[in-house]
Design a protein around this motif. Structure first.
Motif, PDB file in Angstrom:
ATOM      1  N   UNK A   1       0.795  -1.227   0.000  1.00 27.14           N
ATOM      2  CA  UNK A   1       0.000   0.000   0.000  1.00 27.14           C
ATOM      3  C   UNK A   1       0.821   1.267   0.000  1.00 27.14           C
ATOM      4  N   UNK A   2       2.072   1.197  -0.329  1.00 25.73           N
ATOM      5  CA  UNK A   2       2.896   2.405  -0.358  1.00 25.73           C
ATOM      6  C   UNK A   2       3.280   2.854   1.042  1.00 25.73           C
ATOM      7  N   UNK A   3       3.592   4.115   1.196  1.00 20.92           N
ATOM      8  CA  UNK A   3       4.044   4.652   2.480  1.00 20.92           C
ATOM      9  C   UNK A   3       2.935   4.679   3.516  1.00 20.92           C
ATOM     10  N   UNK A   4       1.698   4.876   3.077  1.00 21.97           N
ATOM     11  CA  UNK A   4       0.591   5.030   4.017  1.00 21.97           C
ATOM     12  C   UNK A   4      -0.111   3.720   4.331  1.00 21.97           C
ATOM     13  N   UNK A   5       0.059   2.714   3.513  1.00 24.22           N
ATOM     14  CA  UNK A   5      -0.731   1.502   3.677  1.00 24.22           C
ATOM     15  C   UNK A   5      -2.085   1.682   3.026  1.00 24.22           C
ATOM     16  N   UNK A   6      -2.904   0.650   3.068  1.00 28.37           N
ATOM     17  CA  UNK A   6      -4.191   0.725   2.390  1.00 28.37           C
ATOM     18  C   UNK A   6      -5.243   1.450   3.212  1.00 28.37           C
ATOM     19  N   UNK A   7      -5.098   1.476   4.528  1.00 22.21           N
ATOM     20  CA  UNK A   7      -6.072   2.159   5.377  1.00 22.21           C
ATOM     21  C   UNK A   7      -5.822   3.662   5.322  1.00 22.21           C
ATOM     22  N   UNK A   8      -6.891   4.437   5.371  1.00 21.54           N
ATOM     23  CA  UNK A   8      -6.747   5.877   5.213  1.00 21.54           C
ATOM     24  C   UNK A   8      -6.596   6.618   6.531  1.00 21.54           C
TER      25      UNK A   8
ATOM     26  N   UNK B   1      -5.514   7.497  19.433  1.00 19.63           N
ATOM     27  CA  UNK B   1      -5.301   6.896  20.750  1.00 19.63           C
ATOM     28  C   UNK B   1      -4.438   5.640  20.673  1.00 19.63           C
ATOM     29  N   UNK B   2      -4.799   4.712  19.773  1.00 19.69           N
ATOM     30  CA  UNK B   2      -4.096   3.416  19.744  1.00 19.69           C
ATOM     31  C   UNK B   2      -3.398   3.136  18.415  1.00 19.69           C
ATOM     32  N   UNK B   3      -3.486   4.044  17.447  1.00 19.29           N
ATOM     33  CA  UNK B   3      -2.850   3.929  16.132  1.00 19.29           C
ATOM     34  C   UNK B   3      -3.439   2.806  15.273  1.00 19.29           C
ATOM     35  N   UNK B   4      -4.631   2.330  15.601  1.00 24.10           N
ATOM     36  CA  UNK B   4      -5.327   1.364  14.761  1.00 24.10           C
ATOM     37  C   UNK B   4      -5.767   2.067  13.479  1.00 24.10           C
ATOM     38  N   UNK B   5      -5.622   1.413  12.326  1.00 23.82           N
ATOM     39  CA  UNK B   5      -5.983   2.050  11.072  1.00 23.82           C
ATOM     40  C   UNK B   5      -7.352   1.588  10.600  1.00 23.82           C
ATOM     41  N   UNK B   6      -8.045   2.458   9.870  1.00 24.83           N
ATOM     42  CA  UNK B   6      -9.363   2.160   9.331  1.00 24.83           C
ATOM     43  C   UNK B   6      -9.493   2.782   7.947  1.00 24.83           C
ATOM     44  N   UNK B   7     -10.263   2.163   7.046  1.00 30.67           N
ATOM     45  CA  UNK B   7     -10.366   2.677   5.685  1.00 30.67           C
ATOM     46  C   UNK B   7     -11.212   3.936   5.534  1.00 30.67           C
ATOM     47  N   UNK B   8     -12.160   4.176   6.448  1.00 27.37           N
ATOM     48  CA  UNK B   8     -12.994   5.373   6.350  1.00 27.37           C
ATOM     49  C   UNK B   8     -13.414   5.836   7.742  1.00 27.37           C
ATOM     50  N   UNK B   9     -14.018   7.023   7.799  1.00 27.16           N
ATOM     51  CA  UNK B   9     -14.395   7.603   9.097  1.00 27.16           C
ATOM     52  C   UNK B   9     -15.487   6.803   9.800  1.00 27.16           C
ATOM     53  N   UNK B  10     -16.375   6.192   9.031  1.00 28.42           N
ATOM     54  CA  UNK B  10     -17.444   5.398   9.645  1.00 28.42           C
ATOM     55  C   UNK B  10     -16.854   4.191  10.378  1.00 28.42           C
ATOM     56  N   UNK B  11     -15.901   3.537   9.764  1.00 25.09           N
ATOM     57  CA  UNK B  11     -15.217   2.407  10.410  1.00 25.09           C
ATOM     58  C   UNK B  11     -14.409   2.883  11.608  1.00 25.09           C
ATOM     59  N   UNK B  12     -13.800   4.055  11.473  1.00 21.51           N
ATOM     60  CA  UNK B  12     -13.024   4.609  12.580  1.00 21.51           C
ATOM     61  C   UNK B  12     -13.938   4.934  13.759  1.00 21.51           C
ATOM     62  N   UNK B  13     -15.133   5.444  13.474  1.00 24.36           N
ATOM     63  CA  UNK B  13     -16.068   5.753  14.548  1.00 24.36           C
ATOM     64  C   UNK B  13     -16.554   4.471  15.230  1.00 24.36           C
ATOM     65  N   UNK B  14     -16.778   3.404  14.447  1.00 25.38           N
ATOM     66  CA  UNK B  14     -17.176   2.124  15.021  1.00 25.38           C
ATOM     67  C   UNK B  14     -16.069   1.569  15.912  1.00 25.38           C
ATOM     68  N   UNK B  15     -14.813   1.683  15.452  1.00 21.47           N
ATOM     69  CA  UNK B  15     -13.666   1.261  16.256  1.00 21.47           C
ATOM     70  C   UNK B  15     -13.610   2.068  17.547  1.00 21.47           C
ATOM     71  N   UNK B  16     -13.773   3.374  17.428  1.00 18.22           N
ATOM     72  CA  UNK B  16     -13.679   4.264  18.586  1.00 18.22           C
ATOM     73  C   UNK B  16     -14.777   3.957  19.598  1.00 18.22           C
TER      74      UNK B  16
ATOM     75  N   UNK C   1      -5.236  11.568   8.552  1.00 16.00           N
ATOM     76  CA  UNK C   1      -5.472  11.101   7.192  1.00 16.00           C
ATOM     77  C   UNK C   1      -4.116  10.677   6.628  1.00 16.00           C
ATOM     78  N   UNK C   2      -3.853   9.386   6.622  1.00 21.29           N
ATOM     79  CA  UNK C   2      -2.546   8.875   6.229  1.00 21.29           C
ATOM     80  C   UNK C   2      -2.258   9.090   4.746  1.00 21.29           C
ATOM     81  N   UNK C   3      -3.276   9.088   3.906  1.00 22.53           N
ATOM     82  CA  UNK C   3      -3.061   9.294   2.474  1.00 22.53           C
ATOM     83  C   UNK C   3      -2.610  10.723   2.197  1.00 22.53           C
ATOM     84  N   UNK C   4      -3.196  11.686   2.883  1.00 21.57           N
ATOM     85  CA  UNK C   4      -2.809  13.087   2.678  1.00 21.57           C
ATOM     86  C   UNK C   4      -1.383  13.336   3.175  1.00 21.57           C
TER      87      UNK C   4
END
Length: 102
Positions: A38-45, A50-65, A81-84
């Motif tokens: 996934x390059x430098x950022x990986x596939x997750x965005x 808090x814990x550096x867990x990665x998620x592909x979108x904000x909805x998934x990140x909110x579910x994780x949180x 935003x790892x891609x930016x």
């Protein structure tokens, strides 16, 4: 083997193998390995602040949180935003077999 006046058809196995080979991300040497990772950022965005867990979108990140950090209020602006940060491009498509020979 073909017969007179009859066209030879490809088997489903051959067609499936051909499609798989053309779409599977493999090969490409060192550039291919970096591409599959996934390059430098990986596939997750997004990355959890808090814990550096990665998620592909904000909805998934909110579910994780909500499930892991329920005592802390969710702040979408705090998620990185790892891609930016890595320039916007995560992979270049080196490992896809058909991309180079066109």
């Amino acid at each position: 083997m073909g017969r007179k006046g009859k066209t030879t058809n490809h088997t489903a196995k051959e067609l499936a193998a051909k499609a798989k080979e053309s779409l599977t991300n493999k090969g490409g040497g060192k550039a291919g390995i970096a591409d599959r990772k996934g390059g430098a950022a990986g596939h997750a965005k997004f990355k959890c602040p808090i814990c550096a867990q990665q998620a592909p979108d904000l909805k998934s990140m909110q579910a994780h949180h909500d499930s892991k950090h329920s005592k802390v209020p969710f702040d979408a602006e705090a998620c990185k935003n790892m891609h930016a940060e890595s320039g916007g491009v995560t992979t270049s498509g080196v490992g896809v077999r058909g991309s180079i020979k066109k």
